[in-house]
Design a protein around this motif. Structure first.
Motif, PDB file in Angstrom:
ATOM      1  N   HIS A 139       0.835  -1.205   0.000  1.00  0.00           N
ATOM      2  CA  HIS A 139       0.000   0.000   0.000  1.00  0.00           C
ATOM      3  C   HIS A 139       0.870   1.256   0.000  1.00  0.00           C
ATOM      4  O   HIS A 139       1.946   1.287   0.601  1.00  0.00           O
ATOM      5  CB  HIS A 139      -0.902   0.041   1.247  1.00  0.00           C
ATOM      6  N   SER A 152      -2.031   6.268   2.045  1.00  0.00           N
ATOM      7  CA  SER A 152      -3.383   5.712   1.918  1.00  0.00           C
ATOM      8  C   SER A 152      -3.782   4.917   3.157  1.00  0.00           C
ATOM      9  O   SER A 152      -4.957   4.579   3.343  1.00  0.00           O
ATOM     10  CB  SER A 152      -3.480   4.814   0.682  1.00  0.00           C
ATOM     11  N   ARG A 153      -2.794   4.633   4.022  1.00  0.00           N
ATOM     12  CA  ARG A 153      -3.055   3.873   5.249  1.00  0.00           C
ATOM     13  C   ARG A 153      -2.829   4.681   6.516  1.00  0.00           C
ATOM     14  O   ARG A 153      -3.432   4.393   7.555  1.00  0.00           O
ATOM     15  CB  ARG A 153      -2.119   2.651   5.288  1.00  0.00           C
ATOM     16  N   ARG A 159      -0.378   2.080  12.733  1.00  0.00           N
ATOM     17  CA  ARG A 159      -0.088   2.324  11.319  1.00  0.00           C
ATOM     18  C   ARG A 159       1.064   3.318  11.161  1.00  0.00           C
ATOM     19  O   ARG A 159       1.928   3.139  10.297  1.00  0.00           O
ATOM     20  CB  ARG A 159      -1.338   2.849  10.607  1.00  0.00           C
ATOM     21  N   ASP A 180     -11.668   6.208   8.404  1.00  0.00           N
ATOM     22  CA  ASP A 180     -11.891   4.843   8.877  1.00  0.00           C
ATOM     23  C   ASP A 180     -12.297   4.787  10.342  1.00  0.00           C
ATOM     24  O   ASP A 180     -12.407   3.699  10.917  1.00  0.00           O
ATOM     25  CB  ASP A 180     -10.617   4.004   8.668  1.00  0.00           C
TER      26      ASP A 180
END
Length: 249
Positions: A162, A166-167, A186, A176
């Motif tokens: 990824h 984006s995370r 993360r 999220d």
């Protein structure tokens, strides 16, 4: 008093102010005009000039622009928040033509990092410093013994297949509905990857979420010291002004 002028080009507003180069503080209240639509090079550069003219400054004041795209060789390779007509343009040439004088242009994350290095938390910091902005994406500015290595895009480091931003961007935490602990996991993975690649001496975290640094920085499981930025919404303008002053010497 030594002064330079900085302009921050954003997707919703174009802001500018004169900066005292001794202190890094504005010498007058920031002035803002809505970003024109369509956000073509001509419209953006002319609006930036309107912001500058608001202050009635002398001809010899250096002018710098903080721009929302990488600028390898001064050319815009891609852009998200302004018109696609910018792609392939020499940004400094566009602004210099509109202003009728030399204008220095640099990437927005680089500009914020320059401000922080000049007046903020890593002034006189030796070694490798990585400045990151956590926002809609992840911006970065890399410094070696206080010297900027421009146009890094470390938010796009690949982690587990990824794009890192984006995370782990601040916008992803909201999107999220992640708690601080889950988001910190993360971020830990992201900063561990940067540790592996660069062996930095210091991480600095900017962006709006850095105001809440006590909620997530202590949760990061990394070896490198990591600290919040001191300059926040002034950093883009201040960094642009500093860069213009250096270019004028």
């Amino acid at each position: 008093m030594a002064i330079a002028f900085g302009i921050d080009i954003g997707g919703s507003g174009i802001k500018g102010a004169p900066v005292d180069l001794e202190t890094g503080e504005f010498t007058a209240e920031r002035f803002r005009i809505e970003t024109p639509y369509p956000a073509t090079p001509e419209a953006i550069s002319e609006t930036a000039f309107e912001v500058f003219k608001h202050f009635d400054l002398s001809e010899d004041v250096p002018v710098g622009v903080c721009f929302p795209a990488p600028l390898p060789g001064g050319v815009v390779p891609f852009i998200a928040n302004l018109g696609q007509e910018w792609v392939g343009c020499d940004a400094a040439e566009v602004f210099s033509k509109a202003f009728g004088r030399t204008v220095t242009v640099l990437n927005d994350a680089d500009s914020a990092g320059v401000a922080e290095q000049a007046y903020g938390v890593f002034k006189d910091q030796p070694g490798v410093t990585i400045f990151t902005t956590l926002g809609t994406g992840i911006g970065s500015a890399l410094f070696i013994d206080g010297v900027l290595v421009p146009n890094t895009e470390l938010g796009h480091v690949e982690i587990n297949g990824h794009d890192a931003e984006s995370r782990a961007a601040a916008s992803v935490r909201k999107r999220d509905d992640l708690g601080w602990k889950k988001w910190a996991k993360r971020l830990t993975r992201y900063y561990q990857e940067l540790e592996k690649l660069f062996s930095p001496d210091l991480f600095v975290v900017g962006g709006g979420v850095s105001r809440k640094h006590e909620k997530f920085l202590p949760l990061l499981d990394i070896k490198t010291p990591i600290v919040p930025a001191e300059l926040r919404n002034t950093a883009g303008i201040v960094g642009a002004a500093v860069s213009a002053s250096k270019a004028a010497k």
